[in-house]
Design a protein around this motif. Sequence first.
Motif, PDB file in Angstrom:
ATOM      1  N   ASN A 169       0.816  -1.231   0.000  1.00  0.00           N
ATOM      2  CA  ASN A 169       0.000   0.000   0.000  1.00  0.00           C
ATOM      3  C   ASN A 169       0.837   1.263   0.000  1.00  0.00           C
ATOM      4  N   ARG A 170       1.868   1.230   0.838  1.00  0.00           N
ATOM      5  CA  ARG A 170       2.741   2.409   0.951  1.00  0.00           C
ATOM      6  C   ARG A 170       3.530   2.604  -0.347  1.00  0.00           C
ATOM      7  N   ILE A 171       4.001   1.508  -0.919  1.00  0.00           N
ATOM      8  CA  ILE A 171       4.744   1.613  -2.189  1.00  0.00           C
ATOM      9  C   ILE A 171       3.813   2.189  -3.256  1.00  0.00           C
ATOM     10  N   ILE A 200      14.296 -13.018  -2.773  1.00  0.00           N
ATOM     11  CA  ILE A 200      13.590 -14.151  -3.338  1.00  0.00           C
ATOM     12  C   ILE A 200      12.241 -14.405  -2.632  1.00  0.00           C
ATOM     13  N   ASP A 201      12.205 -14.081  -1.324  1.00  0.00           N
ATOM     14  CA  ASP A 201      10.995 -14.384  -0.559  1.00  0.00           C
ATOM     15  C   ASP A 201       9.903 -13.320  -0.671  1.00  0.00           C
ATOM     16  N   ASN A 202      10.245 -12.157  -1.163  1.00  0.00           N
ATOM     17  CA  ASN A 202       9.216 -11.096  -1.136  1.00  0.00           C
ATOM     18  C   ASN A 202       8.963 -10.424  -2.486  1.00  0.00           C
ATOM     19  N   TYR A 203       9.766 -10.767  -3.523  1.00  0.00           N
ATOM     20  CA  TYR A 203       9.637 -10.008  -4.769  1.00  0.00           C
ATOM     21  C   TYR A 203       8.254 -10.145  -5.399  1.00  0.00           C
ATOM     22  N   LYS A 204       7.630 -11.319  -5.206  1.00  0.00           N
ATOM     23  CA  LYS A 204       6.312 -11.548  -5.819  1.00  0.00           C
ATOM     24  C   LYS A 204       5.279 -10.606  -5.229  1.00  0.00           C
ATOM     25  N   MET A 205       5.378 -10.460  -3.910  1.00  0.00           N
ATOM     26  CA  MET A 205       4.428  -9.585  -3.224  1.00  0.00           C
ATOM     27  C   MET A 205       4.595  -8.137  -3.721  1.00  0.00           C
ATOM     28  N   ILE A 206       5.860  -7.702  -3.828  1.00  0.00           N
ATOM     29  CA  ILE A 206       6.076  -6.302  -4.244  1.00  0.00           C
ATOM     30  C   ILE A 206       5.760  -6.106  -5.715  1.00  0.00           C
ATOM     31  N   SER A 207       5.949  -7.166  -6.511  1.00  0.00           N
ATOM     32  CA  SER A 207       5.696  -6.956  -7.934  1.00  0.00           C
ATOM     33  C   SER A 207       4.208  -6.786  -8.222  1.00  0.00           C
ATOM     34  N   ASP A 208       3.361  -7.041  -7.193  1.00  0.00           N
ATOM     35  CA  ASP A 208       1.936  -6.705  -7.330  1.00  0.00           C
ATOM     36  C   ASP A 208       1.722  -5.196  -7.240  1.00  0.00           C
ATOM     37  N   LEU A 221      23.990 -10.123  -6.140  1.00  0.00           N
ATOM     38  CA  LEU A 221      25.274 -10.834  -6.044  1.00  0.00           C
ATOM     39  C   LEU A 221      25.080 -12.346  -5.941  1.00  0.00           C
ATOM     40  N   ARG A 222      23.842 -12.744  -5.611  1.00  0.00           N
ATOM     41  CA  ARG A 222      23.560 -14.183  -5.508  1.00  0.00           C
ATOM     42  C   ARG A 222      22.877 -14.599  -6.813  1.00  0.00           C
ATOM     43  N   ILE A 223      23.688 -15.044  -7.738  1.00  0.00           N
ATOM     44  CA  ILE A 223      23.247 -15.160  -9.120  1.00  0.00           C
ATOM     45  C   ILE A 223      22.036 -16.065  -9.314  1.00  0.00           C
ATOM     46  N   LYS A 224      21.979 -17.176  -8.589  1.00  0.00           N
ATOM     47  CA  LYS A 224      20.826 -18.089  -8.752  1.00  0.00           C
ATOM     48  C   LYS A 224      19.529 -17.383  -8.371  1.00  0.00           C
ATOM     49  N   GLU A 225      19.571 -16.696  -7.229  1.00  0.00           N
ATOM     50  CA  GLU A 225      18.374 -15.997  -6.756  1.00  0.00           C
ATOM     51  C   GLU A 225      18.024 -14.840  -7.699  1.00  0.00           C
ATOM     52  N   PHE A 226      19.059 -14.157  -8.173  1.00  0.00           N
ATOM     53  CA  PHE A 226      18.828 -13.029  -9.081  1.00  0.00           C
ATOM     54  C   PHE A 226      18.101 -13.504 -10.340  1.00  0.00           C
ATOM     55  N   ILE A 227      18.600 -14.611 -10.922  1.00  0.00           N
ATOM     56  CA  ILE A 227      17.992 -15.136 -12.158  1.00  0.00           C
ATOM     57  C   ILE A 227      16.556 -15.596 -11.882  1.00  0.00           C
ATOM     58  N   GLU A 228      16.361 -16.198 -10.706  1.00  0.00           N
ATOM     59  CA  GLU A 228      15.007 -16.654 -10.371  1.00  0.00           C
ATOM     60  C   GLU A 228      14.035 -15.461 -10.297  1.00  0.00           C
ATOM     61  N   ILE A 229      14.510 -14.376  -9.712  1.00  0.00           N
ATOM     62  CA  ILE A 229      13.661 -13.181  -9.616  1.00  0.00           C
ATOM     63  C   ILE A 229      13.379 -12.629 -11.024  1.00  0.00           C
ATOM     64  N   VAL A 230      14.430 -12.543 -11.844  1.00  0.00           N
ATOM     65  CA  VAL A 230      14.261 -12.029 -13.211  1.00  0.00           C
ATOM     66  C   VAL A 230      13.210 -12.856 -13.955  1.00  0.00           C
ATOM     67  N   LYS A 231      13.344 -14.173 -13.865  1.00  0.00           N
ATOM     68  CA  LYS A 231      12.416 -15.049 -14.599  1.00  0.00           C
ATOM     69  C   LYS A 231      11.010 -14.940 -14.023  1.00  0.00           C
ATOM     70  N   GLY A 232      10.924 -14.899 -12.701  1.00  0.00           N
ATOM     71  CA  GLY A 232       9.625 -14.795 -12.038  1.00  0.00           C
ATOM     72  C   GLY A 232       8.900 -13.542 -12.481  1.00  0.00           C
ATOM     73  N   ILE A 233       9.613 -12.434 -12.542  1.00  0.00           N
ATOM     74  CA  ILE A 233       8.986 -11.172 -12.923  1.00  0.00           C
ATOM     75  C   ILE A 233       8.616 -11.192 -14.400  1.00  0.00           C
ATOM     76  N   ASP A 234       9.487 -11.784 -15.200  1.00  0.00           N
ATOM     77  CA  ASP A 234       9.237 -11.836 -16.647  1.00  0.00           C
ATOM     78  C   ASP A 234       8.002 -12.686 -16.959  1.00  0.00           C
ATOM     79  N   ASN A 235       7.744 -13.672 -16.105  1.00  0.00           N
ATOM     80  CA  ASN A 235       6.608 -14.577 -16.358  1.00  0.00           C
ATOM     81  C   ASN A 235       5.265 -14.042 -15.890  1.00  0.00           C
ATOM     82  N   GLU A 236       5.304 -12.900 -15.218  1.00  0.00           N
ATOM     83  CA  GLU A 236       4.035 -12.387 -14.658  1.00  0.00           C
ATOM     84  C   GLU A 236       3.075 -11.929 -15.731  1.00  0.00           C
TER      85      GLU A 236
END
Length: 236
Positions: A169-171, A200-208, A221-236
């Motif tokens: 809400n604040r965002i 990794i645990d909160n990006y989905k909530m914020i991307s709403d 800096l944590r490449i696996k998590e970074f790629i997972e976030i990129v893909k997760g956002i791209d798939n929305e």
Amino acid sequence: MRRLIVANYKMNGDKKLFAKIIKEVNKVKVRDTKIVLCPPFVYLDEFNLKNKNVELGCQDITNQENSKSTGQISPKMLLEFGVKYVIIGHSERRKIGETDEQINQKINICLNNKLKPIICVGEEKKSDKLDIVLEQINYALKNIDNNIIPIIAYEPVWAIGTGKLPAVNRINKMTRMIKAHLEKLGYTDSSILYGGSVGIDNYKMISDADIDGFLLGGVSLRIKEFIEIVKGIDNE
Ligand code: PGA
């Protein structure tokens, strides 16, 4: 609208880690997301990017037109290394004395050289009035042509690197305020990013939230998590 994900490596990383990151990012397949990697200046030359969805950025630029500026980095140098985006006014730079005037000068220098500034704004404390953010924008965009599409990274300082997140809400309240304010200033289009403790645990909530992308610090800096976030956002 195409999402933008910016990785701010700050004063972290080394040749070995960046080689690994570049290898993975070069392979990543996205449909509707642009990735911008912002290493420390000394590593720019390592960033041999071979993915049309990935661009090079950096974390600062000189505010001086004059070449007699020891320790500063000019737009011409950045362009020679393929830099397209520059993070400007990050709170960690404001904290060590960067002023609103210098931020405005840096934005001008970027725009005069076809570099895209990513302008960071954000309140210091959770209890601060959100108008502070609009004032930062006024200073940053003073006398800046309104035919540009400003990229604004809203980063509440109290959320950066702390694991504390504002409520969606604040965002939303803030990003809508920023968009409306930019329209009032004559910028009909803009891109608003959110940054501060995204993981990794909160990006989905914020991307709403009503945002066009993210500015990621620690997790980039944590490449696996970074790629997972990129893909997760791209798939929305
Ligand atoms: P963080 O940093 O994701 O580690 O909180 C974000 C930033 O400072 O840009």
